[in-house]
Scaffold this motif. Structure first.
Motif, PDB file in Angstrom:
ATOM      1  N   VAL A 292       0.851  -1.186   0.000  1.00 58.35           N
ATOM      2  CA  VAL A 292       0.000   0.000   0.000  1.00 58.35           C
ATOM      3  C   VAL A 292       0.889   1.240   0.000  1.00 58.35           C
ATOM      4  CG1 VAL A 292      -1.687   1.368   1.295  1.00 58.35           C
ATOM      5  CG2 VAL A 292      -1.915  -1.119   1.183  1.00 58.35           C
ATOM      6  N   PHE A 293       0.603   2.175  -0.892  1.00 56.84           N
ATOM      7  CA  PHE A 293       1.298   3.462  -0.914  1.00 56.84           C
ATOM      8  C   PHE A 293       0.391   4.485  -0.249  1.00 56.84           C
ATOM      9  CE2 PHE A 293       3.140   0.907  -4.209  1.00 56.84           C
ATOM     10  CZ  PHE A 293       4.508   1.181  -4.108  1.00 56.84           C
ATOM     11  N   ALA A 294       0.806   4.967   0.923  1.00 59.85           N
ATOM     12  CA  ALA A 294       0.019   5.941   1.680  1.00 59.85           C
ATOM     13  C   ALA A 294       0.334   7.327   1.139  1.00 59.85           C
ATOM     14  CB  ALA A 294       0.345   5.843   3.167  1.00 59.85           C
ATOM     15  N   ALA A 295      -0.560   7.851   0.306  1.00 59.51           N
ATOM     16  CA  ALA A 295      -0.268   9.062  -0.459  1.00 59.51           C
ATOM     17  C   ALA A 295      -0.578  10.330   0.317  1.00 59.51           C
ATOM     18  CB  ALA A 295      -1.064   9.051  -1.757  1.00 59.51           C
ATOM     19  N   ASP A 296       0.145  11.390  -0.006  1.00 57.85           N
ATOM     20  CA  ASP A 296      -0.184  12.734   0.456  1.00 57.85           C
ATOM     21  C   ASP A 296      -1.225  13.318  -0.502  1.00 57.85           C
ATOM     22  OD1 ASP A 296       1.828  12.251   2.229  1.00 57.85           O
ATOM     23  OD2 ASP A 296       3.010  14.031   1.740  1.00 57.85           O
ATOM     24  N   ASN A 297      -2.213  14.002   0.041  1.00 59.24           N
ATOM     25  CA  ASN A 297      -3.297  14.553  -0.771  1.00 59.24           C
ATOM     26  C   ASN A 297      -2.879  15.893  -1.377  1.00 59.24           C
ATOM     27  OD1 ASN A 297      -5.894  14.770  -1.888  1.00 59.24           O
ATOM     28  ND2 ASN A 297      -6.594  15.995  -0.155  1.00 59.24           N
ATOM     29  N   ASP A 298      -1.903  15.854  -2.266  1.00 60.51           N
ATOM     30  CA  ASP A 298      -1.443  17.084  -2.906  1.00 60.51           C
ATOM     31  C   ASP A 298      -2.497  17.582  -3.890  1.00 60.51           C
ATOM     32  OD1 ASP A 298       0.929  16.977  -1.534  1.00 60.51           O
ATOM     33  OD2 ASP A 298       1.954  15.844  -3.084  1.00 60.51           O
ATOM     34  N   LEU A 299      -2.727  18.899  -3.899  1.00 61.90           N
ATOM     35  CA  LEU A 299      -3.736  19.496  -4.769  1.00 61.90           C
ATOM     36  C   LEU A 299      -3.078  20.273  -5.904  1.00 61.90           C
ATOM     37  CD1 LEU A 299      -6.292  20.674  -2.070  1.00 61.90           C
ATOM     38  CD2 LEU A 299      -6.163  18.484  -3.254  1.00 61.90           C
ATOM     39  N   PHE A 308      -0.547  17.830  -7.776  1.00 59.30           N
ATOM     40  CA  PHE A 308      -0.971  16.475  -7.432  1.00 59.30           C
ATOM     41  C   PHE A 308       0.190  15.474  -7.434  1.00 59.30           C
ATOM     42  CE2 PHE A 308      -4.455  18.523  -9.870  1.00 59.30           C
ATOM     43  CZ  PHE A 308      -5.401  18.610  -8.865  1.00 59.30           C
ATOM     44  N   VAL A 309       1.409  15.941  -7.150  1.00 65.12           N
ATOM     45  CA  VAL A 309       2.561  15.052  -7.312  1.00 65.12           C
ATOM     46  C   VAL A 309       2.476  13.843  -6.385  1.00 65.12           C
ATOM     47  CG1 VAL A 309       3.995  16.379  -5.687  1.00 65.12           C
ATOM     48  CG2 VAL A 309       5.079  14.947  -7.430  1.00 65.12           C
ATOM     49  N   GLY A 310       1.991  14.031  -5.148  1.00 62.03           N
ATOM     50  CA  GLY A 310       1.884  12.898  -4.229  1.00 62.03           C
ATOM     51  C   GLY A 310       0.918  11.848  -4.735  1.00 62.03           C
ATOM     52  N   ILE A 311      -0.218  12.297  -5.283  1.00 59.41           N
ATOM     53  CA  ILE A 311      -1.225  11.362  -5.798  1.00 59.41           C
ATOM     54  C   ILE A 311      -0.704  10.658  -7.048  1.00 59.41           C
ATOM     55  CG2 ILE A 311      -3.559  11.170  -6.732  1.00 59.41           C
ATOM     56  CD1 ILE A 311      -4.281  13.674  -5.115  1.00 59.41           C
ATOM     57  N   ARG A 312      -0.164  11.430  -7.966  1.00 63.90           N
ATOM     58  CA  ARG A 312       0.271  10.842  -9.237  1.00 63.90           C
ATOM     59  C   ARG A 312       1.429   9.866  -9.056  1.00 63.90           C
ATOM     60  NH1 ARG A 312       1.158  15.230 -13.689  1.00 63.90           N
ATOM     61  NH2 ARG A 312       2.144  16.412 -12.024  1.00 63.90           N
ATOM     62  N   LYS A 313       2.379  10.215  -8.205  1.00 63.62           N
ATOM     63  CA  LYS A 313       3.516   9.316  -7.989  1.00 63.62           C
ATOM     64  C   LYS A 313       3.097   8.059  -7.229  1.00 63.62           C
ATOM     65  CE  LYS A 313       6.876  11.183 -10.191  1.00 63.62           C
ATOM     66  NZ  LYS A 313       7.547  10.439 -11.292  1.00 63.62           N
ATOM     67  N   ALA A 314       2.150   8.178  -6.299  1.00 62.85           N
ATOM     68  CA  ALA A 314       1.667   6.994  -5.584  1.00 62.85           C
ATOM     69  C   ALA A 314       0.942   6.054  -6.533  1.00 62.85           C
ATOM     70  CB  ALA A 314       0.750   7.416  -4.435  1.00 62.85           C
ATOM     71  N   VAL A 315       0.130   6.614  -7.432  1.00 61.66           N
ATOM     72  CA  VAL A 315      -0.569   5.790  -8.418  1.00 61.66           C
ATOM     73  C   VAL A 315       0.433   5.142  -9.371  1.00 61.66           C
ATOM     74  CG1 VAL A 315      -2.099   5.895 -10.421  1.00 61.66           C
ATOM     75  CG2 VAL A 315      -2.758   7.010  -8.286  1.00 61.66           C
ATOM     76  N   GLU A 316       1.411   5.913  -9.828  1.00 60.30           N
ATOM     77  CA  GLU A 316       2.455   5.368 -10.701  1.00 60.30           C
ATOM     78  C   GLU A 316       3.166   4.200 -10.027  1.00 60.30           C
ATOM     79  OE1 GLU A 316       6.767   6.849 -12.493  1.00 60.30           O
ATOM     80  OE2 GLU A 316       5.221   8.344 -12.045  1.00 60.30           O
ATOM     81  N   LEU A 327      -5.613   7.022   0.232  1.00 58.74           N
ATOM     82  CA  LEU A 327      -5.694   8.461  -0.019  1.00 58.74           C
ATOM     83  C   LEU A 327      -6.952   9.021   0.615  1.00 58.74           C
ATOM     84  CD1 LEU A 327      -4.670  10.997  -1.597  1.00 58.74           C
ATOM     85  CD2 LEU A 327      -6.078  10.194  -3.514  1.00 58.74           C
ATOM     86  N   VAL A 328      -6.822  10.155   1.292  1.00 58.54           N
ATOM     87  CA  VAL A 328      -7.976  10.867   1.834  1.00 58.54           C
ATOM     88  C   VAL A 328      -8.440  11.888   0.797  1.00 58.54           C
ATOM     89  CG1 VAL A 328      -8.829  12.352   3.675  1.00 58.54           C
ATOM     90  CG2 VAL A 328      -7.156  10.577   4.197  1.00 58.54           C
ATOM     91  N   ASP A 329      -9.683  11.786   0.379  1.00 60.37           N
ATOM     92  CA  ASP A 329     -10.219  12.711  -0.622  1.00 60.37           C
ATOM     93  C   ASP A 329     -10.854  13.920   0.061  1.00 60.37           C
ATOM     94  OD1 ASP A 329     -11.320  10.002  -2.734  1.00 60.37           O
ATOM     95  OD2 ASP A 329      -9.501  11.183  -2.845  1.00 60.37           O
ATOM     96  N   ASN A 330     -10.034  14.837   0.523  1.00 62.24           N
ATOM     97  CA  ASN A 330     -10.577  16.085   1.064  1.00 62.24           C
ATOM     98  C   ASN A 330      -9.886  17.265   0.387  1.00 62.24           C
ATOM     99  OD1 ASN A 330      -8.076  16.458   2.343  1.00 62.24           O
ATOM    100  ND2 ASN A 330      -8.793  15.706   4.323  1.00 62.24           N
ATOM    101  N   ASP A 331     -10.199  18.476   0.835  1.00 62.72           N
ATOM    102  CA  ASP A 331      -9.647  19.663   0.174  1.00 62.72           C
ATOM    103  C   ASP A 331      -8.504  20.263   0.960  1.00 62.72           C
ATOM    104  OD1 ASP A 331     -11.120  20.513   2.318  1.00 62.72           O
ATOM    105  OD2 ASP A 331     -12.032  22.220   1.295  1.00 62.72           O
ATOM    106  N   ALA A 337      -1.555  10.424   6.525  1.00 60.18           N
ATOM    107  CA  ALA A 337      -1.923   9.597   7.673  1.00 60.18           C
ATOM    108  C   ALA A 337      -1.632  10.296   9.001  1.00 60.18           C
ATOM    109  CB  ALA A 337      -1.182   8.258   7.604  1.00 60.18           C
ATOM    110  N   HIS A 338      -0.548  11.076   9.059  1.00 59.70           N
ATOM    111  CA  HIS A 338      -0.241  11.796  10.295  1.00 59.70           C
ATOM    112  C   HIS A 338      -1.270  12.888  10.560  1.00 59.70           C
ATOM    113  CE1 HIS A 338       2.129  14.742  12.829  1.00 59.70           C
ATOM    114  NE2 HIS A 338       2.144  13.639  13.551  1.00 59.70           N
ATOM    115  N   ASP A 339      -1.692  13.583   9.506  1.00 60.18           N
ATOM    116  CA  ASP A 339      -2.734  14.594   9.656  1.00 60.18           C
ATOM    117  C   ASP A 339      -4.039  13.960  10.110  1.00 60.18           C
ATOM    118  OD1 ASP A 339      -1.244  16.925   8.772  1.00 60.18           O
ATOM    119  OD2 ASP A 339      -1.304  16.022   6.791  1.00 60.18           O
TER     120      ASP A 339
END
Length: 413
Positions: A292-299, A308-316, A327-331, A337-339
Motif C-alpha cells: 500500500v502506498f500511503a499518499a499525500d493529498n497534494d492538490l 498532485f505530485v503525491g497522488i500521481r507518484k503513488a498511483v504510478e 488516499l484521503v479525498d478532502n480539500d 496519515a499523520h494529519d
C-alpha cells in the motif's frame, strides 16, 4: 551512434525505460521513450553532441544521479539532463560505434563513505530520545519512535533525530546497505524542520520502520524477524507519516483482533515512490505481501507539472508493482496519515482506528484515477481547483466508506 549516445540510452534501459526509434531533429537526435510507468511513450529524449535532455509529459523524471533536474519546458513539463562529462566520456574521444548493446549498463552510484561513517557513528552512540521529543508530538498527536535515535551530546546536531536510510545492494536483492540519513530537527518551528544528511544517496532508498540494529550489518536482509509472512508493507513519503502508520498498526494500543500486521518503508519524497516500487517487484516481495502506498493529498498548484505530485507518484508506483493507494479525498493540501491522526486530537484510540481504516480502504491506481480525475487531466482541462474541491468535499463519485468518514472529520473540526 556516438559512445555518449550509447551510454545515455543504455543508462535509461538499465532503469527500465523502453526507447523508441530515433529521428533526426534540428538540434540533435530525438527518441520517444516510456519510463515504464504507463502504457504510452510520455517522454522524449533529445541527444546532442555532449548533452542529453529528457522532457516528461507524465510527471517528474525519476532517475538517480548523475542525472539532474533541468528547467521546465515551455509547456511546464519537467526535464532532466546529463552530460558526457557526467558519464566520464572525454569529448575529444567521442567515436561512432555500431551497436549500443556493447556499452555496459549503468551501475548503482557508490555510497559516500564519509557520510556513512558519520551516520554510523551517530547511531552507534545510542542516544535514545525521550517519548516527548518535539518530533514525536508535533501537531498534538504522539507517534511511536519506532527505533529512531538522536544525534548524541557533543555532536553539532545534538538533540535532533537521525533516521538512517537504506537501499538494496542490487536491484532485485533483499539485502540492504546503509546509504545516508535524514535529520529531523528538535526545533519543529523551523522551516523546513528536516534535512537530508549531505552525501546521502536517495534513489530507491528508504527508512525501514521499525528500525532494527540488525539492519546496520553489511548486506543484512529484510528477513522474517522484521517482515513476517503475510505482513502488509506500507510505503509513505515522510518518516513522521510512517511513524503514524506504524503507531496505529503495531498493537501498542488496544486494536482490532483482525488488524493486519504492518511494516513501513519511508521513501522521503513522492518522486522516490516509483523507484521503491520497482525494487518491491524485482525482489519478489509483491508476491508474498500486500503493498500500500500511503499518499499525500497534494492538490493543484500554479505549475501543473508540480500539481498532485503525491497522488500521481503513488498511483504510478502502485501500477508498477500491483499495489494499492491509500488516499484521503478532502480539500486539505498534503493531508496524510499523520494529519488524520492529528485530526482526532487526544482520542488516540479513535485516531489509530481511522489510520487503520485509511489503509484498509486503499484503492487500485485505476480507481484513484477515476475518483481523482483532476489529478491526471492535461493542463487547462477539466474542472477548476475550486470545482474539484467542491466535488471532493460534497458528493464525490463512488466514495469509499473511509473517505466519507475522513471528510466528516475534516469539516467538523
Amino acid at each position: 551512434m556516438s559512445a555518449f549516445e550509447q551510454s545515455v540510452l543504455s543508462s535509461l534501459e538499465a532503469h527500465g525505460w523502453a526507447i523508441g526509434k530515433p529521428r533526426q531533429a534540428r538540434e540533435g537526435t530525438m527518441y520517444r521513450a516510456n519510463d515504464g510507468a504507463g502504457s504510452t511513450d510520455a517522454q522524449t529524449v533529445l541527444i546532442k553532441d555532449s548533452i542529453a535532455v529528457i522532457t516528461s509529459h507524465r510527471g517528474g523524471v525519476d532517475l538517480p544521479a548523475p542525472w539532474r533536474a533541468g528547467r521546465e519546458a515551455k509547456d511546464g513539463s519537467p526535464t532532466a539532463y546529463i552530460t558526457a562529462r557526467d558519464l566520464g566520456i572525454d569529448l575529444a574521444s567521442i567515436q561512432h560505434a555500431p551497436q549500443r548493446a556493447s556499452v555496459p549498463a549503468a551501475v548503482i552510484e557508490p555510497v559516500d563513505e564519509a557520510c556513512i561513517t558519520g551516520v554510523r557513528a551517530a547511531w552507534n552512540a545510542k542516544a535514545f530520545p525521550r517519548d516527548d521529543h518535539p518530533q514525536f508530538v508535533k501537531g498534538g498527536s504522539w507517534v511511536h519512535p519506532c527505533g529512531i535515535r538522536e544525534f548524541p551530546q557533543g555532536h553539532r546536531h545534538a538533540g535532533d533525530l537521525i533516521a538512517p536510510l537504506f537501499r538494496p545492494v542490487e536491484p532485485n536483492a533483499l539485502a540492504l546497505e546503509l546509504c545516508g540519513a535524514q535529520q529531523l530537527l528538535r526545533n519543529t518551528t523551523a522551516i523546513p524542520d528536516k534535512y537530508v544528511v549531505p552525501g546521502s544517496k536517495l534513489a530507491g532508498a528508504f527508512v525501514p520502520l521499525p528500525l532494527r540494529e540488525a539492519a546496520f550489518k553489511s548486506g543484512a536482509a529484510l528477513d522474517a524477524s522484521w517482515l513476517p509472512s503475510g505482513a502488509r508493507i506500507v510505503v509513505t513519503e515522510g518518516v513522521r507519516t510512517g511513524q503514524a502508520v506504524r503507531s496505529a498498526t503495531a498493537g501498542w494500543d488496544s486494536r482490532d483482533a483482525d488488524a493486519k500486521q504492518t511494516v513501513v518503508l519511508a521513501a522521503l519524497s513522492a518522486n522516490n515512490l516509483p523507484a521503491v516500487a520497482r525494487w518491491l517487484k524485482a525482489s519478489g516481495l509483491t508476491v508474498s505481501h500486500e503493498i500500500v502506498f500511503a499518499a499525500d493529498n497534494d492538490l493543484r498548484k500554479e505549475s501543473h507539472a508540480n500539481s498532485f505530485v503525491g497522488i500521481r507518484k503513488a498511483v504510478e508506483a502502485a501500477e508498477l508493482c500491483g499495489g494499492k493507494v491509500a488516499l484521503v479525498d478532502n480539500d486539505r493540501p498534503g493531508f496524510d496519515a499523520h494529519d488524520l491522526l492529528k485530526s482526532h486530537g487526544a482520542d488516540v484510540k479513535s485516531g489509530h482506528a481511522a489510520v487503520r481504516m485509511f489503509l484498509d480502504t486503499a484503492r487500485t491506481g485505476g480507481q484513484v484515477k477515476t475518483d481523482r480525475a483532476e489529478a491526471f487531466s492535461p493542463p487547462g482541462a477539466g474542472q477548476s481547483q475550486q470545482q474539484g474541491q467542491a466535488r471532493m468535499v460534497g458528493q464525490a463519485a463512488k466514495p469509499s466508506p473511509f473517505n466519507r468518514l475522513a471528510t466528516r472529520h475534516a469539516l467538523g473540526r
